[in-house]
Design a protein around this motif. Structure first.
Motif, PDB file in Angstrom:
ATOM      1  N   MET A 132      30.781-114.829  26.905  1.00  0.00           N
ATOM      2  CA  MET A 132      31.322-114.357  27.472  1.00  0.00           C
ATOM      3  C   MET A 132      32.911-113.116  28.082  1.00  0.00           C
ATOM      4  SD  MET A 132      28.825-113.903  29.638  1.00  0.00           S
ATOM      5  CE  MET A 132      29.686-112.832  30.849  1.00  0.00           C
ATOM      6  N   ARG A 133      33.770-114.480  27.059  1.00  0.00           N
ATOM      7  CA  ARG A 133      35.242-114.723  26.886  1.00  0.00           C
ATOM      8  C   ARG A 133      35.446-113.192  26.382  1.00  0.00           C
ATOM      9  NH1 ARG A 133      38.849-118.865  23.855  1.00  0.00           N
ATOM     10  NH2 ARG A 133      37.161-117.604  21.982  1.00  0.00           N
ATOM     11  N   GLU A 134      34.055-113.423  25.297  1.00  0.00           N
ATOM     12  CA  GLU A 134      34.351-111.915  23.795  1.00  0.00           C
ATOM     13  C   GLU A 134      33.451-110.639  24.260  1.00  0.00           C
ATOM     14  OE1 GLU A 134      35.501-111.863  21.098  1.00  0.00           O
ATOM     15  OE2 GLU A 134      36.623-114.165  21.513  1.00  0.00           O
ATOM     16  N   LEU A 135      32.550-111.038  25.778  1.00  0.00           N
ATOM     17  CA  LEU A 135      31.755-109.857  26.781  1.00  0.00           C
ATOM     18  C   LEU A 135      33.442-109.310  27.257  1.00  0.00           C
ATOM     19  CD1 LEU A 135      29.800-107.525  26.960  1.00  0.00           C
ATOM     20  CD2 LEU A 135      29.116-109.910  28.834  1.00  0.00           C
ATOM     21  N   ILE A 136      33.888-109.741  28.069  1.00  0.00           N
ATOM     22  CA  ILE A 136      34.429-109.619  29.264  1.00  0.00           C
ATOM     23  C   ILE A 136      35.761-108.742  28.176  1.00  0.00           C
ATOM     24  CG2 ILE A 136      37.191-110.185  30.334  1.00  0.00           C
ATOM     25  CD1 ILE A 136      34.906-110.496  31.460  1.00  0.00           C
ATOM     26  N   GLU A 137      35.945-108.484  27.200  1.00  0.00           N
ATOM     27  CA  GLU A 137      36.834-108.009  26.355  1.00  0.00           C
ATOM     28  C   GLU A 137      36.822-106.250  26.050  1.00  0.00           C
ATOM     29  OE1 GLU A 137      40.776-108.861  25.310  1.00  0.00           O
ATOM     30  OE2 GLU A 137      39.799-110.445  26.141  1.00  0.00           O
ATOM     31  N   ILE A 138      35.698-106.607  25.920  1.00  0.00           N
ATOM     32  CA  ILE A 138      34.463-105.016  25.363  1.00  0.00           C
ATOM     33  C   ILE A 138      35.019-104.648  26.985  1.00  0.00           C
ATOM     34  CG2 ILE A 138      32.394-104.113  24.766  1.00  0.00           C
ATOM     35  CD1 ILE A 138      32.462-106.554  23.365  1.00  0.00           C
ATOM     36  N   ILE A 139      34.941-105.303  28.384  1.00  0.00           N
ATOM     37  CA  ILE A 139      34.617-104.683  29.628  1.00  0.00           C
ATOM     38  C   ILE A 139      35.659-104.332  30.169  1.00  0.00           C
ATOM     39  CG2 ILE A 139      34.193-105.094  32.017  1.00  0.00           C
ATOM     40  CD1 ILE A 139      31.409-105.021  30.303  1.00  0.00           C
ATOM     41  N   ASP A 185      33.885-100.619  44.206  1.00  0.00           N
ATOM     42  CA  ASP A 185      32.769-100.908  44.303  1.00  0.00           C
ATOM     43  C   ASP A 185      32.004-101.099  42.698  1.00  0.00           C
ATOM     44  OD1 ASP A 185      32.732-100.859  47.352  1.00  0.00           O
ATOM     45  OD2 ASP A 185      31.860 -99.035  47.206  1.00  0.00           O
ATOM     46  N   ALA A 186      32.684 -99.611  42.112  1.00  0.00           N
ATOM     47  CA  ALA A 186      31.694-100.223  40.300  1.00  0.00           C
ATOM     48  C   ALA A 186      32.630-101.201  39.808  1.00  0.00           C
ATOM     49  CB  ALA A 186      32.021 -98.597  39.962  1.00  0.00           C
ATOM     50  N   LYS A 187      34.119-101.525  39.836  1.00  0.00           N
ATOM     51  CA  LYS A 187      34.396-102.137  38.909  1.00  0.00           C
ATOM     52  C   LYS A 187      33.406-103.741  39.747  1.00  0.00           C
ATOM     53  CE  LYS A 187      38.524-104.165  40.755  1.00  0.00           C
ATOM     54  NZ  LYS A 187      40.043-103.645  41.199  1.00  0.00           N
ATOM     55  N   LEU A 188      33.580-103.676  41.123  1.00  0.00           N
ATOM     56  CA  LEU A 188      33.220-105.030  41.491  1.00  0.00           C
ATOM     57  C   LEU A 188      31.469-105.632  41.101  1.00  0.00           C
ATOM     58  CD1 LEU A 188      35.017-105.261  45.176  1.00  0.00           C
ATOM     59  CD2 LEU A 188      34.904-107.032  43.349  1.00  0.00           C
ATOM     60  N   GLN A 189      31.113-103.856  40.829  1.00  0.00           N
ATOM     61  CA  GLN A 189      30.032-104.786  40.124  1.00  0.00           C
ATOM     62  C   GLN A 189      29.788-104.870  38.851  1.00  0.00           C
ATOM     63  OE1 GLN A 189      26.345-103.823  42.390  1.00  0.00           O
ATOM     64  NE2 GLN A 189      25.875-104.778  39.747  1.00  0.00           N
ATOM     65  N   ASP A 190      29.954-104.692  38.225  1.00  0.00           N
ATOM     66  CA  ASP A 190      30.846-104.757  37.017  1.00  0.00           C
ATOM     67  C   ASP A 190      30.798-105.869  36.691  1.00  0.00           C
ATOM     68  OD1 ASP A 190      29.283-102.311  35.962  1.00  0.00           O
ATOM     69  OD2 ASP A 190      31.774-101.689  34.383  1.00  0.00           O
ATOM     70  N   PHE A 191      31.771-106.623  37.900  1.00  0.00           N
ATOM     71  CA  PHE A 191      32.061-108.086  37.955  1.00  0.00           C
ATOM     72  C   PHE A 191      31.208-109.304  38.024  1.00  0.00           C
ATOM     73  CE2 PHE A 191      36.588-107.265  38.543  1.00  0.00           C
ATOM     74  CZ  PHE A 191      37.115-106.964  37.029  1.00  0.00           C
ATOM     75  N   TYR A 192      30.087-109.208  39.296  1.00  0.00           N
ATOM     76  CA  TYR A 192      29.064-109.312  39.682  1.00  0.00           C
ATOM     77  C   TYR A 192      27.875-109.335  38.629  1.00  0.00           C
ATOM     78  CZ  TYR A 192      24.759-110.298  42.768  1.00  0.00           C
ATOM     79  OH  TYR A 192      23.949-111.236  43.086  1.00  0.00           O
ATOM     80  N   ILE A 246      39.921-112.493  36.133  1.00  0.00           N
ATOM     81  CA  ILE A 246      38.570-113.421  35.205  1.00  0.00           C
ATOM     82  C   ILE A 246      38.848-114.080  34.085  1.00  0.00           C
ATOM     83  CG2 ILE A 246      36.358-112.966  34.482  1.00  0.00           C
ATOM     84  CD1 ILE A 246      36.082-110.563  35.996  1.00  0.00           C
ATOM     85  N   LYS A 247      40.015-112.896  32.886  1.00  0.00           N
ATOM     86  CA  LYS A 247      40.349-113.879  31.750  1.00  0.00           C
ATOM     87  C   LYS A 247      40.603-115.248  31.736  1.00  0.00           C
ATOM     88  CE  LYS A 247      41.738-110.444  28.707  1.00  0.00           C
ATOM     89  NZ  LYS A 247      42.884-109.436  28.473  1.00  0.00           N
ATOM     90  N   GLN A 248      41.971-115.467  33.074  1.00  0.00           N
ATOM     91  CA  GLN A 248      42.246-116.522  33.067  1.00  0.00           C
ATOM     92  C   GLN A 248      41.719-117.491  34.018  1.00  0.00           C
ATOM     93  OE1 GLN A 248      45.545-115.373  36.028  1.00  0.00           O
ATOM     94  NE2 GLN A 248      47.065-114.012  34.731  1.00  0.00           N
TER      95      GLN A 248
END
Length: 260
Positions: A132-139, A185-192, A246-248
């Motif tokens: 997920m750490r790697e995926l977060i960098e892409i997001i 809302d779009a940002k929170l949807q991606d986070f969810y 999230i990264k932290q």
């Protein structure tokens, strides 16, 4: 009744191109590699470079509708703005004989859904967090451009050498194209959705001890730092406001797994 009718219409109209056919005087169809709600994916050989690439075609059943054409063009436009090694590289968009296409690089990677369910790959807690750490960098890369994927699911994550790759921007939105969805809302949807993917990974090592399904907080034995991360991603507790937060917390959760 609309969905069966639509599927029947697609069956009648959406015939894929055949192997050997030439698109745009350049790309030779090798095989059909995927079919989605809006498009058909082909593995093709670029006869100029001799490289294998991907061509996405708007389904023929949708090519007469301006709204569908515009959504397809928007997808190509969004991918064209991205420049990340773990996202397909956009080459060009074109139309031919009233059909719509765009070309992008071919990812020699496996679908995460198939990897988990067909190949039975498992991720322990630390491996899930590292993935997920790697995926977060892409997001983070796409969010920096005010682009929101809005369809982060395990079928849209590819995996190669335990590294994630992100595909399918068919539902993605950017800036003024966000309406009627607000940017927050779009940002929170991606986070969810990130939280949902993490939960999928964590469940790959779970063996149910009871027939009755319980909440993940009772079924999974996790470090408190991982529980904290999941609860915020899934909006059980205060939602995250930024990718950096999230990264932290991912870094803290990973560190907690390294402490003996």
């Amino acid at each position: 009744m609309l969905r069966p009718i639509r599927k029947f219409q697609q069956f009648l109209v959406d015939h894929p191109l055949k192997a050997g056919e030439i698109i745009h005087h350049r790309y030779q169809v090798v095989d059909v590699i995927g079919k989605g709600s809006y498009g058909i994916l082909y593995k093709c050989m670029d006869r100029e470079t001799r490289d294998n690439i991907v061509i996405k075609q708007l389904r023929p059943s949708k090519r007469k509708k301006i709204k569908e054409i515009n959504l397809f063009k928007k997808e190509a436009e969004i991918i064209g703005q991205l420049n990340h090694p773990n996202i397909p590289t956009f080459f060009e968009a074109f139309s031919e004989k009233e059909h719509y296409f765009y070309a992008m690089s071919l990812l020699e990677a496996e679908n995460l859904e198939e990897t988990i369910f067909a190949r039975k790959k498992t991720f322990n807690e630390k491996e899930s967090l590292l993935f997920m750490r790697e995926l977060i960098e892409i997001i983070n890369h796409i969010h920096e451009k005010k682009i929101y994927h809005l369809d982060l699911r395990i079928p849209n994550i590819m995996i190669q050498n335990d590294e994630p790759y992100l595909i399918d921007f068919g539902l993605a939105s950017q800036g003024k194209m966000l309406l009627p969805i607000k940017e927050e809302d779009a940002k929170l949807q991606d986070f969810y959705d990130i939280g949902d993917i993490l939960l999928y990974l964590l469940y790959t090592t779970y063996s149910p001890k009871k027939k009755k399904a319980l909440p993940w907080t009772e079924e999974l034995v996790l470090k408190k730092e991982t529980v904290h991360l999941l609860k915020r991603l899934l909006r059980i507790s205060e939602p995250y406001g930024t990718i950096e937060e999230i990264k932290q917390d991912i870094a803290v959760a990973i560190h907690s797994k390294e402490i003996v």
